[in-house]
Scaffold this motif. Structure first.
Motif, PDB file in Angstrom:
ATOM      1  N   GLY A 183       0.822  -1.207   0.000  1.00 48.39           N
ATOM      2  CA  GLY A 183       0.000   0.000   0.000  1.00 48.39           C
ATOM      3  C   GLY A 183       0.855   1.256   0.000  1.00 48.39           C
ATOM      4  O   GLY A 183       2.055   1.232   0.296  1.00 48.39           O
ATOM      5  N   PHE A 184       0.210   2.376  -0.311  1.00 40.70           N
ATOM      6  CA  PHE A 184       0.931   3.644  -0.378  1.00 40.70           C
ATOM      7  C   PHE A 184       1.497   4.024   0.980  1.00 40.70           C
ATOM      8  O   PHE A 184       2.621   4.498   1.083  1.00 40.70           O
ATOM      9  CB  PHE A 184       0.017   4.750  -0.907  1.00 40.70           C
ATOM     10  N   LEU A 185       0.715   3.831   2.051  1.00 44.75           N
ATOM     11  CA  LEU A 185       1.174   4.224   3.385  1.00 44.75           C
ATOM     12  C   LEU A 185       2.397   3.408   3.798  1.00 44.75           C
ATOM     13  O   LEU A 185       3.361   3.964   4.334  1.00 44.75           O
ATOM     14  CB  LEU A 185       0.045   4.051   4.401  1.00 44.75           C
ATOM     15  N   ASP A 186       2.393   2.109   3.542  1.00 48.96           N
ATOM     16  CA  ASP A 186       3.554   1.280   3.872  1.00 48.96           C
ATOM     17  C   ASP A 186       4.784   1.709   3.078  1.00 48.96           C
ATOM     18  O   ASP A 186       5.897   1.800   3.616  1.00 48.96           O
ATOM     19  CB  ASP A 186       3.248  -0.190   3.588  1.00 48.96           C
ATOM     20  N   PHE A 187       4.591   1.979   1.806  1.00 49.74           N
ATOM     21  CA  PHE A 187       5.693   2.431   0.963  1.00 49.74           C
ATOM     22  C   PHE A 187       6.224   3.775   1.449  1.00 49.74           C
ATOM     23  O   PHE A 187       7.433   3.990   1.547  1.00 49.74           O
ATOM     24  CB  PHE A 187       5.218   2.529  -0.489  1.00 49.74           C
ATOM     25  N   PHE A 188       5.328   4.695   1.779  1.00 48.29           N
ATOM     26  CA  PHE A 188       5.697   6.028   2.255  1.00 48.29           C
ATOM     27  C   PHE A 188       6.489   5.928   3.553  1.00 48.29           C
ATOM     28  O   PHE A 188       7.503   6.610   3.726  1.00 48.29           O
ATOM     29  CB  PHE A 188       4.424   6.865   2.439  1.00 48.29           C
ATOM     30  N   LEU A 189       6.033   5.068   4.468  1.00 48.07           N
ATOM     31  CA  LEU A 189       6.744   4.901   5.736  1.00 48.07           C
ATOM     32  C   LEU A 189       8.135   4.318   5.514  1.00 48.07           C
ATOM     33  O   LEU A 189       9.112   4.769   6.111  1.00 48.07           O
ATOM     34  CB  LEU A 189       5.952   3.987   6.672  1.00 48.07           C
ATOM     35  N   LEU A 190       8.211   3.328   4.669  1.00 42.38           N
ATOM     36  CA  LEU A 190       9.479   2.643   4.458  1.00 42.38           C
ATOM     37  C   LEU A 190      10.502   3.514   3.735  1.00 42.38           C
ATOM     38  O   LEU A 190      11.688   3.519   4.074  1.00 42.38           O
ATOM     39  CB  LEU A 190       9.248   1.352   3.662  1.00 42.38           C
ATOM     40  N   VAL A 191      10.060   4.269   2.749  1.00 46.09           N
ATOM     41  CA  VAL A 191      10.993   5.018   1.918  1.00 46.09           C
ATOM     42  C   VAL A 191      11.312   6.400   2.484  1.00 46.09           C
ATOM     43  O   VAL A 191      12.439   6.878   2.375  1.00 46.09           O
ATOM     44  CB  VAL A 191      10.441   5.134   0.479  1.00 46.09           C
ATOM     45  N   LEU A 192      10.346   7.053   3.135  1.00 48.79           N
ATOM     46  CA  LEU A 192      10.573   8.435   3.545  1.00 48.79           C
ATOM     47  C   LEU A 192      10.614   8.618   5.061  1.00 48.79           C
ATOM     48  O   LEU A 192      11.557   9.213   5.584  1.00 48.79           O
ATOM     49  CB  LEU A 192       9.481   9.329   2.935  1.00 48.79           C
ATOM     50  N   VAL A 193       9.642   8.100   5.770  1.00 46.99           N
ATOM     51  CA  VAL A 193       9.521   8.409   7.191  1.00 46.99           C
ATOM     52  C   VAL A 193      10.606   7.723   8.019  1.00 46.99           C
ATOM     53  O   VAL A 193      11.258   8.373   8.839  1.00 46.99           O
ATOM     54  CB  VAL A 193       8.107   8.042   7.696  1.00 46.99           C
ATOM     55  N   PHE A 194      10.817   6.431   7.843  1.00 49.57           N
ATOM     56  CA  PHE A 194      11.816   5.722   8.644  1.00 49.57           C
ATOM     57  C   PHE A 194      13.224   6.294   8.471  1.00 49.57           C
ATOM     58  O   PHE A 194      13.926   6.494   9.467  1.00 49.57           O
ATOM     59  CB  PHE A 194      11.799   4.226   8.351  1.00 49.57           C
ATOM     60  N   PRO A 195      13.685   6.586   7.253  1.00 54.93           N
ATOM     61  CA  PRO A 195      15.025   7.193   7.135  1.00 54.93           C
ATOM     62  C   PRO A 195      15.112   8.577   7.784  1.00 54.93           C
ATOM     63  O   PRO A 195      16.134   8.908   8.399  1.00 54.93           O
ATOM     64  CB  PRO A 195      15.250   7.288   5.623  1.00 54.93           C
ATOM     65  N   LEU A 196      14.053   9.373   7.684  1.00 53.85           N
ATOM     66  CA  LEU A 196      14.081  10.699   8.311  1.00 53.85           C
ATOM     67  C   LEU A 196      14.101  10.599   9.830  1.00 53.85           C
ATOM     68  O   LEU A 196      14.811  11.355  10.502  1.00 53.85           O
ATOM     69  CB  LEU A 196      12.896  11.533   7.842  1.00 53.85           C
ATOM     70  N   VAL A 197      13.341   9.673  10.385  1.00 51.69           N
ATOM     71  CA  VAL A 197      13.344   9.478  11.839  1.00 51.69           C
ATOM     72  C   VAL A 197      14.713   8.974  12.292  1.00 51.69           C
ATOM     73  O   VAL A 197      15.247   9.445  13.301  1.00 51.69           O
ATOM     74  CB  VAL A 197      12.215   8.515  12.251  1.00 51.69           C
ATOM     75  N   ALA A 198      15.305   8.046  11.563  1.00 48.59           N
ATOM     76  CA  ALA A 198      16.636   7.543  11.922  1.00 48.59           C
ATOM     77  C   ALA A 198      17.673   8.661  11.858  1.00 48.59           C
ATOM     78  O   ALA A 198      18.538   8.770  12.739  1.00 48.59           O
ATOM     79  CB  ALA A 198      17.029   6.397  10.997  1.00 48.59           C
ATOM     80  N   THR A 199      17.577   9.514  10.852  1.00 46.86           N
ATOM     81  CA  THR A 199      18.501  10.649  10.740  1.00 46.86           C
ATOM     82  C   THR A 199      18.326  11.611  11.907  1.00 46.86           C
ATOM     83  O   THR A 199      19.315  12.095  12.475  1.00 46.86           O
ATOM     84  CB  THR A 199      18.267  11.383   9.409  1.00 46.86           C
ATOM     85  N   ALA A 200      17.090  11.890  12.277  1.00 44.16           N
ATOM     86  CA  ALA A 200      16.835  12.796  13.401  1.00 44.16           C
ATOM     87  C   ALA A 200      17.362  12.220  14.713  1.00 44.16           C
ATOM     88  O   ALA A 200      17.964  12.941  15.521  1.00 44.16           O
ATOM     89  CB  ALA A 200      15.340  13.083  13.504  1.00 44.16           C
TER      90      ALA A 200
END
Length: 125
Positions: A53-70
């Protein structure tokens, strides 16, 4: 009197340049062709995977790397913020920083009479 001038493009240099002109594009093309997906069919015994789904893809590609960087950034900067250091680029440089030295700095070392009477280059007999 005539002077001989040597061109940079003669001899081995010219050979290297011409071979690079040939092998670099061939290397790039070969790596692209080798990285292409295999032309094999999926075995019939395997199940068809569910679509993502779009939400899973969005979390995996954008949100998780940004949270890890923060989190990594905070873990890096937080000790300096706790100490009260200035982190702005226009902050005054830290003078005479002694990592692992005494808390009082040089004054703590100079105040010791035992250190003055000890050996070293200024030792007395």
């Amino acid at each position: 009197m005539t002077t001989k001038t040597f061109s940079v493009t003669t001899g081995p240099v010219r050979l290297v340049r011409s071979s690079l002109r040939l092998f670099v594009p061939l290397g790039i093309l070969g790596s692209v062709l080798l990285a292409a997906p295999a032309l094999a069919e999926r075995p019939e015994a395997w199940e068809t995977p569910e679509s993502v789904g779009f939400l899973d893809f969005f979390l995996l590609v954008l949100v998780f790397p940004l949270v890890a960087t923060a989190v990594i950034t905070l873990l890096t900067i937080l000790p300096a913020l706790v100490k009260g250091e200035k982190l702005s680029p226009n902050a005054a440089p830290i003078e005479d920083q002694w990592l692992g030295g005494p808390k009082g700095g040089k004054a703590e070392l100079e105040g010791s009479d035992a250190a003055k009477n000890a050996g070293g280059a200024s030792g007395q007999w």
